[in-house]
Enzyme design. Structure first.
Site, short mmCIF file in Angstrom:
data_model
loop_
_atom_site.label_atom_id
_atom_site.label_comp_id
_atom_site.label_asym_id
_atom_site.label_seq_id
_atom_site.Cartn_x
_atom_site.Cartn_y
_atom_site.Cartn_z
N TYR A 1 0.85 -1.20 0.00
CA TYR A 1 0.00 0.00 0.00
C TYR A 1 0.88 1.25 0.00
O TYR A 1 0.66 2.18 -0.78
CB TYR A 1 -0.91 -0.03 1.23
CG TYR A 1 -1.74 1.21 1.48
CD1 TYR A 1 -2.93 1.43 0.80
CD2 TYR A 1 -1.33 2.16 2.43
CE1 TYR A 1 -3.70 2.58 1.06
CE2 TYR A 1 -2.09 3.29 2.69
CZ TYR A 1 -3.27 3.50 2.00
OH TYR A 1 -4.03 4.62 2.26
N1 LIG Z 1 -8.89 7.30 5.91
C1 LIG Z 1 -7.63 7.66 6.05
O1 LIG Z 1 -7.15 7.89 7.18
C2 LIG Z 1 -6.74 7.85 4.85
C3 LIG Z 1 -5.41 8.26 5.07
C4 LIG Z 1 -4.57 8.44 3.99
C5 LIG Z 1 -5.04 8.24 2.71
N2 LIG Z 1 -6.33 7.84 2.51
C6 LIG Z 1 -6.74 7.63 1.12
O2 LIG Z 1 -8.00 8.26 0.88
C7 LIG Z 1 -8.78 7.45 -0.01
C8 LIG Z 1 -10.10 7.08 0.65
O3 LIG Z 1 -9.81 6.48 1.90
P1 LIG Z 1 -10.93 5.84 2.82
O4 LIG Z 1 -10.30 5.72 4.15
O5 LIG Z 1 -12.22 6.52 2.65
O6 LIG Z 1 -10.99 4.37 2.17
P2 LIG Z 1 -12.04 3.19 2.51
O7 LIG Z 1 -11.26 1.94 2.47
O8 LIG Z 1 -12.76 3.50 3.77
O9 LIG Z 1 -13.04 3.31 1.31
C9 LIG Z 1 -12.63 3.02 -0.01
C10 LIG Z 1 -13.85 2.77 -0.86
O10 LIG Z 1 -13.39 2.13 -2.05
C11 LIG Z 1 -14.20 0.99 -2.29
N3 LIG Z 1 -13.42 -0.04 -2.96
C12 LIG Z 1 -12.41 -0.76 -2.42
N4 LIG Z 1 -11.96 -1.65 -3.31
C13 LIG Z 1 -12.69 -1.49 -4.44
C14 LIG Z 1 -12.69 -2.14 -5.71
N5 LIG Z 1 -11.86 -3.14 -5.98
N6 LIG Z 1 -13.57 -1.71 -6.65
C15 LIG Z 1 -14.44 -0.70 -6.36
N7 LIG Z 1 -14.47 -0.06 -5.17
C16 LIG Z 1 -13.61 -0.46 -4.22
C17 LIG Z 1 -14.66 0.54 -0.92
O11 LIG Z 1 -15.84 -0.27 -0.98
C18 LIG Z 1 -14.88 1.86 -0.20
O12 LIG Z 1 -16.20 2.36 -0.40
C19 LIG Z 1 -7.92 6.23 -0.34
O13 LIG Z 1 -7.23 6.47 -1.54
C20 LIG Z 1 -6.96 6.16 0.82
O14 LIG Z 1 -5.76 5.52 0.48
C21 LIG Z 1 -7.18 7.63 3.55
#
Ligand SMILES: NC(=O)c1ccc[n+]([C@@H]2O[C@H](COP(=O)([O-])OP(=O)(O)OC[C@H]3O[C@@H](n4cnc5c(N)ncnc54)[C@H](O)[C@@H]3O)[C@@H](O)[C@H]2O)c1
Length: 253
Positions: A160
Site C-alpha cells: 500500500y
Molecule cells: N482514511 C484515512 O485515514 C486515509 C489516510 C490516507 C489516505 N487515505 C486515502 O484516501 C482514499 C479514501 O480512503 P478511505 O479511508 O475513505 O478508504 P475506505 O477503504 O474507507 O473506502 C474506499 C472505498 O473504495 C471501495 N473499494 C475498495 N476496493 C474497491 C474495488 N476493488 N472496486 C471498487 N471499489 C472499491 C470501498 O468499498 C470503499 O467504499 C484512499 O485512496 C486512501 O488511500 C485515507
C-alpha cells in the site's frame, strides 16, 4: 459540511471511484451538493444506495454503478456507461483504495499485484479513459488520492505504501502531457482521517495519543476536510494548479 460554493462545478460531470463510503462518500456529497452530475463506482451496493437516497435534495441525483476497478476492462466499460448517461467527464477523483494490512515477509507476487491493482493501477487507467473527454471539453481536472502513511514510515502495509508513493510519480509523469490539453492533475494527500472504517479497525487509545503528539492541530481530520480540498482542486478557482501535492493532515508531516 462544505461551506464554499464553486459555480464552475455546477452541472459538471464528476466521476468518483470508491464513492460509497469513507472519504469517497464525502466526495460524492460534496460534489453533488455543488450541483455537479456525479457518477460513482464501488463494490458496496447497500452503502451506495443509501447514499444516493440520502441525497434526494440535490440538483442531479448521483449515479452509482457496481464495478470492481481492479478489473480494468470492467472499469473501462463502466466509464463508457457513465459517459453515455451523464456526458463527457470533466473531473475524475481517483479515490478508491484498500489499506488492508499485510506482512512484508508474507507477500507473494500474486498478492503484490492485487494490492497494486486496488491501490494504484486503476488510477492510471481511469485517467487514461477520461482524458479524451477532457480534451474534448477544452480541459479537466484529475485528483489522485495519496497518503501520508509512507511519509510517516508506517509499518504494516508496505505494498500500500509503495502504491501510494507512486501516486506522486503518476501525477508528475502525466502533468506535462495532460497540461498541453489544459487537463490538470494533482495529488490530494490525507492524513489520518476518522472514517467509520478507521475508527472501527485501527483507532485505539494508542492511536489517539499518537495523533495528539504528531498533529500540529488537535482536532481530528474528518472526511469533509478532504472533500473541501478536492472541491477547490477540481474547480476553476484552481485553474493554474497542476502537478502538485496538497497534504491535508493537520500538520503531521
Ligand atoms: N482514511 C484515512 O485515514 C486515509 C489516510 C490516507 C489516505 N487515505 C486515502 O484516501 C482514499 C479514501 O480512503 P478511505 O479511508 O475513505 O478508504 P475506505 O477503504 O474507507 O473506502 C474506499 C472505498 O473504495 C471501495 N473499494 C475498495 N476496493 C474497491 C474495488 N476493488 N472496486 C471498487 N471499489 C472499491 C470501498 O468499498 C470503499 O467504499 C484512499 O485512496 C486512501 O488511500 C485515507
Amino acid at each position: 459540511m462544505v461551506n464554499n460554493t464553486y459555480p464552475s462545478l455546477a452541472d459538471r460531470v464528476v466521476l468518483i471511484t470508491g464513492g460509497a463510503s469513507g472519504i469517497g462518500a464525502a466526495l460524492v456529497r460534496g460534489f453533488a451538493t455543488q450541483g455537479a452530475k456525479v457518477g460513482f463506482i464501488d463494490l458496496d451496493d447497500a452503502a451506495a444506495e443509501a447514499l444516493v437516497a440520502d441525497l434526494f435534495h440535490v440538483k442531479h441525483s448521483p449515479l452509482y454503478r457496481h464495478c470492481d476497478l481492479t478489473d480494468t476492462a470492467a472499469l473501462r466499460a463502466t466509464i463508457d456507461e457513465f459517459r453515455a448517461r451523464l456526458g463527457a467527464i470533466g473531473v475524475l477523483v481517483n479515490n478508491a483504495a484498500n489499506d488492508v494490512r499485510h506482512g512484508f515477509a508474507d507477500v507473494s507476487p500474486e498478492r503484490f499485484d492485487q494490492l497494486v491493482a486496488v491501490n494504484l493501477r486503476h488510477q492510471f487507467f481511469a485517467t487514461q479513459a477520461v482524458a479524451g473527454d477532457m480534451r474534448g471539453l477544452g480541459g479537466g481536472a484529475v485528483i489522485c488520492l495519496g497518503s501520508v502513511g509512507w511519509m510517516q514510515k508506517n509499518a504494516g502495509y508496505p505494498v500500500y505504501a509503495t502504491a501510494k508513493a507512486a501516486i506522486h510519480g503518476l501525477v508528475g509523469g502525466l502533468a506535462r502531457e495532460l497540461g498541453a490539453s489544459a487537463i490538470r492533475i494533482n495529488a490530494l494527500v490525507p492524513g489520518w482521517v476518522m472514517t467509520e472504517k478507521q475508527k472501527t479497525l485501527w483507532l485505539d487509545a494508542e492511536g489517539e495519543a499518537t495523533i495528539d503528539r504528531m498533529q500540529c492541530l488537535r482536532a481530528r481530520l474528518q472526511p469533509d476536510d478532504i472533500a473541501r480540498a478536492a472541491l477547490f482542486l477540481a474547480s476553476d478557482d484552481a485553474a493554474m494548479i497542476t502537478g502538485q501535492s496538497l497534504i491535508v493532515d493537520a500538520g503531521w508531516v
